[in-house]
Design an enzyme around this catalytic site. Structure first.
Site, PDB file in Angstrom:
ATOM      1  N   GLY A 121       0.792  -1.234   0.000  1.00 41.77           N
ATOM      2  CA  GLY A 121       0.000   0.000   0.000  1.00 41.77           C
ATOM      3  C   GLY A 121       0.820   1.279   0.000  1.00 41.77           C
ATOM      4  O   GLY A 121       0.291   2.365   0.228  1.00 41.77           O
ATOM      5  N   LEU A 124       4.392   1.268  -4.165  1.00 41.78           N
ATOM      6  CA  LEU A 124       5.624   0.701  -4.720  1.00 41.78           C
ATOM      7  C   LEU A 124       5.339  -0.594  -5.494  1.00 41.78           C
ATOM      8  O   LEU A 124       6.231  -1.394  -5.743  1.00 41.78           O
ATOM      9  CB  LEU A 124       6.654   0.454  -3.608  1.00 41.78           C
ATOM     10  CG  LEU A 124       7.016   1.701  -2.799  1.00 41.78           C
ATOM     11  CD1 LEU A 124       7.997   1.354  -1.684  1.00 41.78           C
ATOM     12  CD2 LEU A 124       7.603   2.788  -3.702  1.00 41.78           C
ATOM     13  N   SER A 126       3.545  -3.438  -4.938  1.00 40.62           N
ATOM     14  CA  SER A 126       3.621  -4.793  -4.395  1.00 40.62           C
ATOM     15  C   SER A 126       2.701  -5.720  -5.193  1.00 40.62           C
ATOM     16  O   SER A 126       3.022  -6.889  -5.398  1.00 40.62           O
ATOM     17  CB  SER A 126       3.239  -4.797  -2.920  1.00 40.62           C
ATOM     18  OG  SER A 126       1.950  -4.261  -2.760  1.00 40.62           O
ATOM     19  N   GLU A 159      -4.742  -7.795 -13.570  1.00 37.57           N
ATOM     20  CA  GLU A 159      -5.134  -6.668 -12.720  1.00 37.57           C
ATOM     21  C   GLU A 159      -6.340  -5.946 -13.322  1.00 37.57           C
ATOM     22  O   GLU A 159      -7.271  -5.575 -12.617  1.00 37.57           O
ATOM     23  CB  GLU A 159      -3.948  -5.709 -12.553  1.00 37.57           C
ATOM     24  CG  GLU A 159      -4.262  -4.564 -11.641  1.00 37.57           C
ATOM     25  CD  GLU A 159      -3.217  -4.345 -10.564  1.00 37.57           C
ATOM     26  OE1 GLU A 159      -2.237  -5.104 -10.503  1.00 37.57           O
ATOM     27  OE2 GLU A 159      -3.402  -3.397  -9.793  1.00 37.57           O
ATOM     28  N   ASP A 171       4.095  -0.888 -14.065  1.00 36.18           N
ATOM     29  CA  ASP A 171       4.514  -1.628 -12.867  1.00 36.18           C
ATOM     30  C   ASP A 171       4.881  -3.071 -13.205  1.00 36.18           C
ATOM     31  O   ASP A 171       5.910  -3.594 -12.766  1.00 36.18           O
ATOM     32  CB  ASP A 171       3.395  -1.615 -11.820  1.00 36.18           C
ATOM     33  CG  ASP A 171       2.906  -0.210 -11.522  1.00 36.18           C
ATOM     34  OD1 ASP A 171       3.574   0.757 -11.941  1.00 36.18           O
ATOM     35  OD2 ASP A 171       1.847  -0.081 -10.885  1.00 36.18           O
ATOM     36  N   TYR A 220      -8.546   6.334  -9.657  1.00 33.86           N
ATOM     37  CA  TYR A 220      -7.615   6.047 -10.745  1.00 33.86           C
ATOM     38  C   TYR A 220      -8.394   5.809 -12.045  1.00 33.86           C
ATOM     39  O   TYR A 220      -8.079   6.380 -13.086  1.00 33.86           O
ATOM     40  CB  TYR A 220      -6.781   4.813 -10.379  1.00 33.86           C
ATOM     41  CG  TYR A 220      -5.750   4.434 -11.410  1.00 33.86           C
ATOM     42  CD1 TYR A 220      -4.438   4.891 -11.314  1.00 33.86           C
ATOM     43  CD2 TYR A 220      -6.077   3.629 -12.497  1.00 33.86           C
ATOM     44  CE1 TYR A 220      -3.486   4.556 -12.270  1.00 33.86           C
ATOM     45  CE2 TYR A 220      -5.142   3.288 -13.448  1.00 33.86           C
ATOM     46  CZ  TYR A 220      -3.847   3.745 -13.324  1.00 33.86           C
ATOM     47  OH  TYR A 220      -2.921   3.412 -14.274  1.00 33.86           O
TER      48      TYR A 220
HETATM   49  C1  GLA Z   1      -0.290   2.974 -10.931  1.00 36.02           C
HETATM   50  C2  GLA Z   1      -0.563   2.117 -12.165  1.00 36.02           C
HETATM   51  C3  GLA Z   1       0.454   2.405 -13.276  1.00 36.02           C
HETATM   52  C4  GLA Z   1       0.562   3.904 -13.543  1.00 36.02           C
HETATM   53  C5  GLA Z   1       0.724   4.688 -12.241  1.00 36.02           C
HETATM   54  C6  GLA Z   1       0.659   6.177 -12.461  1.00 36.02           C
HETATM   55  O1  GLA Z   1       0.927   2.595 -10.355  1.00 36.02           O
HETATM   56  O2  GLA Z   1      -0.514   0.748 -11.832  1.00 36.02           O
HETATM   57  O3  GLA Z   1       0.117   1.699 -14.437  1.00 36.02           O
HETATM   58  O4  GLA Z   1      -0.532   4.363 -14.289  1.00 36.02           O
HETATM   59  O5  GLA Z   1      -0.259   4.344 -11.282  1.00 36.02           O
HETATM   60  O6  GLA Z   1       1.730   6.599 -13.227  1.00 36.02           O
END
Ligand code: GLA
Length: 386
Positions: A121, A124, A126, A159, A171, A220
């Site tokens: 959380g 980073l 995870s 995801e 990520d 988001y």
């Molecule tokens: C999260 C998402 C990424 C990216 C960032 C924002 O980490 O998983 O794909 O969009 O936010 O840059």
């Protein structure tokens, strides 16, 4: 992370030794935020914190998986993989297994044990490290071949469809393909990338604000929807564009009138951030740390004022960093709404930086700060045990 302890825990739980242990790292993004799902550029590193998965095959069609971090077990049949109703860590595992099935790759039953040291959380990634580690463990156990890029896409798909977060590729790509001591300038349109060495004179310091917002997923997805809507409206004037990546800041200014007041600043953030990221990558390559750092501050301001994904604690951490010794630049990193800042700090002043920022943050927020000095690490791989 103690690999031997992980092996012993597996043995104790399942009565046999694991056939393999893999690790996949978390990531921190240096610059290029909320650009990946706009076909833009990002500049992350994989960090030296990872999720570890120990595993072996079973003789039946059941996957049993235990998370040491949550002290919870999940069990499902590989031929009927359902999404669990609540937001559970197990959906990341199920989603990856489902992605393997959907690609018609071989998938037998397995026992898995998961542990890790990516802070949960904190922004980073995870979850991406979990998805990629599970995908890679299942790949080795079932003996199929996926390129790092394909593994990243499979994990992202898990995801998107199983967890319901419409995240971009950054990520998972870093968990799969990060490089020791290097950042990757990743073009999220075609997934080509350039590696850029982290200059030895600096350290990357992560400061976790301690703030966690429960609405992260929906906020988001809202931001992402605003970008899609901006492209739809701009197409009336610029029919050839397919993503905000296709506009320069000047193009956007020329056609700003077609966007409603709540969408224009979102688009402004994205187009300026894509440009900033490319300039920043060049500055890093040239060792121009002052320039790089000032672009980090600009990025933060744009995320705070235009994209509106920061929180007061992240803003405070950036302001404290600005006047702390040895700091070239600081910004929030990751999706936002809590999580961490990333700071570029002179290697020989890291202690002074931490000593300045920690107590000040605690004084003003009552929250303890535990900065993490991290090193760019390799993407997914075997951890040990042949
Ligand atoms: C999260 C998402 C990424 C990216 C960032 C924002 O980490 O998983 O794909 O969009 O936010 O840059």
């Amino acid at each position: 992370m103690n690999i031997h302890a992980l092996r012993d825990a597996f043995q104790e739980r399942y009565g046999v030794t694991p056939r393999l242990i893999v690790r996949a790292p978390g990531r921190v993004n240096l610059i290029g935020e909320h650009t990946d799902y706009n076909d833009g550029f990002v500049l992350p590193i994989a960090i030296d914190r990872a999720t570890f998965v120990a595993g072996r095959l079973r003789d039946d069609r059941t996957i049993r998986v235990y998370s040491a971090q949550f002290d919870l077990e999940d069990q499902f049949d590989v031929d009927t993989i359902e999404r669990l109703p609540d937001a559970s860590w197990a959906n990341y595992v199920r989603g990856v297994a489902r992605g393997i099935q959907a690609r018609d790759l071989p998938l037998a039953g397995a026992d898995l044990l998961i542990d890790g040291n990516v802070p949960l959380g904190s922004g980073l990634s995870s979850s991406a490290s979990l998805e990629v580690a599970v995908g890679y463990a299942l790949q080795l156990l079932n003996n199929f071949n996926l390129l790092g890029e394909e593994l990243a896409l499979l994990a992202q798909g898990a995801e998107n469809s199983f967890v319901g977060m419409q995240c971009g590729i950054m990520d998972q790509f870093m968990a799969a393909l990060g490089q020791f001591d290097h950042a990757l300038l990743l073009d999220c349109r075609d997934l080509s990338y350039r590696t850029i060495p982290i200059p030895p004179a600096v350290r990357i310091v992560i400061c976790d604000s301690g703030v966690r917002h429960s609405l992260v997923g929906s906020e988001y997805n809202d931001r992402r929807a605003a970008c899609t809507e901006a492209v739809r409206l701009l197409k009336a004037r610029l029919p050839k564009i397919t993503a905000l990546r296709d506009l320069s800041p000047a193009d956007l200014e020329r056609h700003a009138a077609v966007l409603p007041a709540d969408i224009l600043p979102r688009a402004q953030h994205v187009v300026t951030e894509i440009e900033r990221t490319q300039i920043a990558a060049q500055a890093l390559e040239q060792g121009d740390l002052a320039r790089f750092g000032s672009l980090m501050y600009d990025s933060h301001a744009s995320l705070r004022d235009n994209y509106e994904v920061s929180v007061p604690e992240l803003d405070l951490l950036v302001e404290l960093a600005r006047s702390a010794p040895g700091c070239y630049g600081a910004r929030m990193t990751g999706g936002g709404f809590g999580g961490s800042t990333v700071n570029l700090v002179a290697a020989d002043q890291v202690d002074a930086f931490v000593a300045a920022i920690g107590p000040a943050y605690q004084r003003q927020t009552g929250r303890q700060l535990d900065p993490l000095v991290c090193r760019a690490s390799d993407g997914v791989g075997r951890a040990s045990i042949k």
